[in-house]
Motif scaffolding. Structure first.
Motif, mmCIF file in Angstrom:
data_model
loop_
_atom_site.group_PDB
_atom_site.id
_atom_site.type_symbol
_atom_site.label_atom_id
_atom_site.label_comp_id
_atom_site.label_asym_id
_atom_site.label_seq_id
_atom_site.Cartn_x
_atom_site.Cartn_y
_atom_site.Cartn_z
ATOM 1 N N GLN A 190 -17.686 3.880 -4.286
ATOM 2 C CA GLN A 190 -17.087 5.220 -4.379
ATOM 3 C C GLN A 190 -15.580 5.166 -4.153
ATOM 4 O OE1 GLN A 190 -19.587 7.135 -1.335
ATOM 5 N NE2 GLN A 190 -20.320 8.542 -2.921
ATOM 6 N N LYS A 191 -15.171 4.458 -3.109
ATOM 7 C CA LYS A 191 -13.745 4.382 -2.765
ATOM 8 C C LYS A 191 -12.957 3.620 -3.837
ATOM 9 C CE LYS A 191 -14.212 4.869 2.279
ATOM 10 N NZ LYS A 191 -15.421 5.676 2.217
ATOM 11 N N PHE A 192 -13.577 2.580 -4.411
ATOM 12 C CA PHE A 192 -12.896 1.861 -5.490
ATOM 13 C C PHE A 192 -12.732 2.770 -6.701
ATOM 14 C CE2 PHE A 192 -13.261 -0.330 -9.557
ATOM 15 C CZ PHE A 192 -12.055 -1.032 -9.527
ATOM 16 N N ASN A 193 -13.784 3.511 -7.066
ATOM 17 C CA ASN A 193 -13.697 4.401 -8.229
ATOM 18 C C ASN A 193 -12.633 5.475 -8.027
ATOM 19 O OD1 ASN A 193 -15.628 3.097 -9.806
ATOM 20 N ND2 ASN A 193 -17.327 4.233 -8.893
ATOM 21 N N LEU A 243 0.854 -1.196 0.000
ATOM 22 C CA LEU A 243 0.000 0.000 0.000
ATOM 23 C C LEU A 243 0.882 1.235 0.000
ATOM 24 C CD1 LEU A 243 -2.632 -1.123 2.695
ATOM 25 C CD2 LEU A 243 -2.805 -1.329 0.205
ATOM 26 N N GLN A 244 0.675 2.099 -1.014
ATOM 27 C CA GLN A 244 1.537 3.270 -1.164
ATOM 28 C C GLN A 244 0.775 4.587 -1.091
ATOM 29 O OE1 GLN A 244 4.855 2.978 -1.434
ATOM 30 N NE2 GLN A 244 4.846 0.732 -1.521
ATOM 31 N N GLU A 245 -0.316 4.682 -1.850
ATOM 32 C CA GLU A 245 -1.043 5.948 -1.974
ATOM 33 C C GLU A 245 -2.255 5.980 -1.042
ATOM 34 O OE1 GLU A 245 0.153 8.323 -3.839
ATOM 35 O OE2 GLU A 245 1.748 7.067 -4.694
ATOM 36 N N GLU A 246 -2.685 7.196 -0.701
ATOM 37 C CA GLU A 246 -3.805 7.362 0.231
ATOM 38 C C GLU A 246 -5.079 6.647 -0.235
ATOM 39 O OE1 GLU A 246 -5.797 8.399 3.657
ATOM 40 O OE2 GLU A 246 -3.657 8.393 3.194
ATOM 41 N N PRO A 247 -5.462 6.719 -1.542
ATOM 42 C CA PRO A 247 -6.677 5.997 -1.969
ATOM 43 C C PRO A 247 -6.589 4.485 -1.728
ATOM 44 C CG PRO A 247 -6.048 7.601 -3.627
ATOM 45 C CD PRO A 247 -4.916 7.541 -2.642
ATOM 46 N N GLU A 248 -5.358 3.929 -1.765
ATOM 47 C CA GLU A 248 -5.190 2.506 -1.485
ATOM 48 C C GLU A 248 -5.490 2.206 -0.015
ATOM 49 O OE1 GLU A 248 -1.663 0.657 -3.951
ATOM 50 O OE2 GLU A 248 -1.089 2.657 -3.242
ATOM 51 N N PHE A 249 -4.974 3.053 0.871
ATOM 52 C CA PHE A 249 -5.222 2.873 2.305
ATOM 53 C C PHE A 249 -6.717 2.994 2.618
ATOM 54 C CE2 PHE A 249 -0.704 3.831 2.614
ATOM 55 C CZ PHE A 249 -0.290 2.972 3.636
ATOM 56 N N VAL A 250 -7.350 3.989 2.024
ATOM 57 C CA VAL A 250 -8.788 4.210 2.262
ATOM 58 C C VAL A 250 -9.590 2.994 1.810
ATOM 59 C CG1 VAL A 250 -10.785 5.596 1.565
ATOM 60 C CG2 VAL A 250 -8.629 6.725 2.157
ATOM 61 N N LEU A 251 -9.291 2.485 0.626
ATOM 62 C CA LEU A 251 -10.003 1.317 0.098
ATOM 63 C C LEU A 251 -9.719 0.084 0.943
ATOM 64 C CD1 LEU A 251 -11.727 -0.038 -2.069
ATOM 65 C CD2 LEU A 251 -9.674 -0.233 -3.504
ATOM 66 N N ALA A 252 -8.454 -0.119 1.315
ATOM 67 C CA ALA A 252 -8.076 -1.297 2.113
ATOM 68 C C ALA A 252 -8.829 -1.330 3.443
ATOM 69 C CB ALA A 252 -6.570 -1.295 2.355
ATOM 70 N N LYS A 253 -8.846 -0.205 4.134
ATOM 71 C CA LYS A 253 -9.531 -0.155 5.433
ATOM 72 C C LYS A 253 -11.021 -0.431 5.286
ATOM 73 C CE LYS A 253 -6.162 3.135 7.241
ATOM 74 N NZ LYS A 253 -5.871 4.577 7.528
ATOM 75 N N HIS A 254 -11.603 0.076 4.202
ATOM 76 C CA HIS A 254 -13.030 -0.157 3.994
ATOM 77 C C HIS A 254 -13.296 -1.630 3.703
ATOM 78 C CE1 HIS A 254 -17.065 1.425 3.388
ATOM 79 N NE2 HIS A 254 -17.192 0.584 2.371
ATOM 80 N N LEU A 255 -12.475 -2.243 2.882
ATOM 81 C CA LEU A 255 -12.634 -3.663 2.577
ATOM 82 C C LEU A 255 -12.583 -4.501 3.860
ATOM 83 C CD1 LEU A 255 -10.369 -3.919 -0.598
ATOM 84 C CD2 LEU A 255 -12.824 -4.423 -0.527
ATOM 85 N N LEU A 256 -11.681 -4.144 4.759
ATOM 86 C CA LEU A 256 -11.482 -4.932 5.976
ATOM 87 C C LEU A 256 -12.559 -4.697 7.030
ATOM 88 C CD1 LEU A 256 -7.602 -4.601 6.244
ATOM 89 C CD2 LEU A 256 -8.904 -6.664 5.673
ATOM 90 N N SER A 257 -13.476 -3.777 6.761
ATOM 91 C CA SER A 257 -14.569 -3.538 7.722
ATOM 92 C C SER A 257 -15.835 -4.314 7.354
ATOM 93 C CB SER A 257 -14.885 -2.038 7.819
ATOM 94 O OG SER A 257 -15.405 -1.546 6.596
#
Length: 584
Positions: A536-539, A496-510
């Motif tokens: 939205q986060k994936f897009n 995970l490098q960019e902020e959108p990746e972190f945002v998407l990852a955290k959402h997936l794990l919830s």
């Protein structure tokens, strides 16, 4: 794997016990997601709530908890903010490891519950000799979604259709058909279901206006209840015909149900009343047998009764519902009984549950729950009806949704200059049309009324089924464009490098946390909101983070994020009774 909040709660519990003793075991850490990312990912607010009990300052309590809080495998060092908030930020390495576990699991890392329950979900419940109408829409799809989530959760779910297949209406209808169309009582499908409904309406008018007809109809009911062969055969024919029509709707909506109608409990009703009498709960009032309720009064201010046997010796809905509840707990072994029925029946179920509890039929550890829902309204804010004021047939409503979806698709294909076969068009129109109706309903808080709008529900923008389906299709497009086999990505090393990746990852794990909430609170709109935010986060991730053009190992890591997004969408939508499309 358990949800991140659940893992953190266990760690807070150990820290509390270490700091303040066993008496604080099980204390809620008041853990919540932060609204502002600068404060981290989670915030625990328990220090303020313990100040009075421990006679210490909240910040001092927070410090003692943090000193003993072992979360280094999950979070960066905790921070204390303000009067005593404990802020937690998830580690990148932890997120990457969790995503890899999720990727390698056919259940996206969500384990079935360790304490499965036998759960009855009572939903849909149309009436025999009547067509399913828009009023049955909410019960059917809310009940199906709840059943699907509980099944995935690991419960043993019994999906019951408590159809109205008994009572005075059959006396009216059979009596009328003997005069007007006797073939309908001896030949299967002699009448179309629509004609049967029309005859039912005429029978009701005769019943209300003609005392002689009314008497004959009542005698027919007595014959039915006493097992008269001819009357019973006529009744079975009418039930079978209605049942086949219901099944057409259920097949279209992909809804599974086991029918167990009111007639199933008919022979149990005398025993229900007798058992209530033995317990001293029954009082005779004006010839009727009643159980007087606690907390309910009539207009005169006197205690209100629940009638369990009418003065003429007949039984009513309450008696049948008591028999059904008792049977489901005693014979089906239900530990949780869920009734997905409109909000207008709230008082009825409160009263039935009260009587059942006083009779000892709902033992300790067994839960009976009414899941209420509001009305489907037209654009005018009134109950949805046809222009002539008739109730809309559910079949017509679904047909119209598919027709409009087809028209939208054909217009889009023309604008894009795309050529697609008729089979493709029919399939996409059917999936989008039916999904849009389901999602528009399920995305509302079920306790509220909502306005039915084809234009809004079929839109490719906003919190709609087409928007979510399109996010799934986007991932399939990546697969086709890059010739990617998501099931064989090789050795995965998440990065995970960019902020959108972190945002998407955290959402997936919830996801597991959301599904736990839906299983507990029975609010499918929570899952809808999660899936909408996921789309939205994936897009946002897709727009800002190159996938196929990225260098390895970042390319594979981002492909995993795409795949997990698609698999999560597919699972979440399937739990709502919605199928996905590879192309739209």
């Amino acid at each position: 794997m358990s949800s991140i909040p659940e893992q953190l709660r266990l760690k807070f519990d150990r820290a509390l016990v270490d700091a303040f003793g066993e008496e604080l075991a099980g204390t809620d850490p008041l853990l919540a997601s932060t609204n502002n990312p600068k404060f981290g990912d989670y915030q625990a607010n328990l220090a303020m709530s313990l100040a009075k009990r421990l006679k210490q300052k909240p910040r001092d309590i927070a410090q003692q908890i943090v000193d003993r809080l072992e979360v280094s495998d999950i979070c960066e060092p905790p921070e204390i903010a303000g009067p005593g908030f404990i802020n937690l930020r998830l580690k990148r390495e932890f997120l990457e490891a969790q995503l890899q576990k999720m990727q390698g699991s056919d259940r996206l890392g969500i384990d079935p519950t360790e304490t499965p329950q036998t759960t009855v979900v009572d939903f849909s419940s149309p009436n025999i000799a009547k067509e399913m109408h828009v009023g049955h829409l909410r019960s059917t799809i809310i009940g199906d979604a709840i059943a699907r989530v509980l099944e995935f959760h690991g419960d043993n779910v019994l999906r019951l259709n408590h159809v109205g297949d008994w009572g005075t209406q059959f006396g009216m209808l059979i009596t009328y058909l003997r005069e007007a169309y006797p073939d309908a009582l001896t030949q299967p499908d002699a009448l179309d279901i629509g004609d049967l409904v029309a005859f039912y309406k005429k029978a009701k008018i005769r019943f209300d206006e003609d005392p002689e007809f009314q008497e004959t109809a009542r005698n027919t009911v007595v014959k039915l209840q006493s097992g008269d062969t001819e009357t019973r055969q006529a009744w079975e024919l009418l039930c079978d015909q209605s049942r086949r029509e219901f099944q057409k709707i259920y097949d279209r909506l992909d809804v599974r149900l086991q029918e167990r109608g009111e007639s199933f409990y008919n022979e149990m009703l005398p025993q229900v009343v007798e058992d209530l009498e033995k317990q001293g709960l029954v009082v005779e009032d004006q010839g009727a047998k009643c159980v007087f309720l606690e907390g309910y009064k009539n207009k005169e201010g006197n205690p209100q009764p629940l009638i369990v046997q009418k003065s003429d010796g007949g039984y009513n809905y309450a008696t049948t519902d008591l028999a059904a509840l008792r049977y489901r707990i005693r014979e089906d072994g239900a530990q949780r009984v869920i009734y997905v029925v409109d909000a207008g029946q709230g008082t009825h179920f409160d009263q039935v549950f009260q009587v059942a509890k006083r009779a000892g039929w709902i033992p300790e550890g067994v839960e009976a729950t009414h899941v209420p829902f509001g009305l489907v309204q037209g654009e005018d804010g009134k109950k949805l009806k046809t222009r002539s004021g008739e109730t809309i047939r559910l079949k017509d409503l679904l047909d119209e949704a598919v027709r409009r979806a087809r028209a939208d698709l054909e217009k889009r294909l023309q604008e894009e200059g795309r050529q697609e076969g008729q089979e493709f068009i029919e399939n996409v129109a059917n999936v989008v049309g039916l999904s849009s109706v389901k999602y528009a309903d399920l995305s509302q808080n079920r306790t509220s009324n909502y306005i039915f709008s084809y234009d809004k529900m079929l839109s490719l923008q906003g919190n709609t089924a087409p928007y979510l389906l399109y996010a799934f299709v986007r991932v399939q497009g990546i697969s086709r464009k890059g010739d990617i086999d998501f099931e064989n990505l090789g050795e995965v090393s998440m990065s995970l490098q960019e902020e959108p990746e972190f945002v998407l990852a955290k959402h997936l794990l919830s996801l597991s946390e959301i599904l736990d909430e839906v299983a507990s609170e029975l609010l499918p709109n929570r899952l809808c909101q999660y899936l909408f935010e996921l789309s939205q986060k994936f897009n946002q991730f897709y727009d800002k983070c190159p996938v196929l053009q990225a260098e390895e190992p970042l390319r594979t890591s981002r492909l995993v994020l795409c795949d997990l997004s698609a698999r999560t969408l597919k699972l979440g939508l399937s739990l709502l009774g919605i199928e996905v499309l590879e192309r739209m």
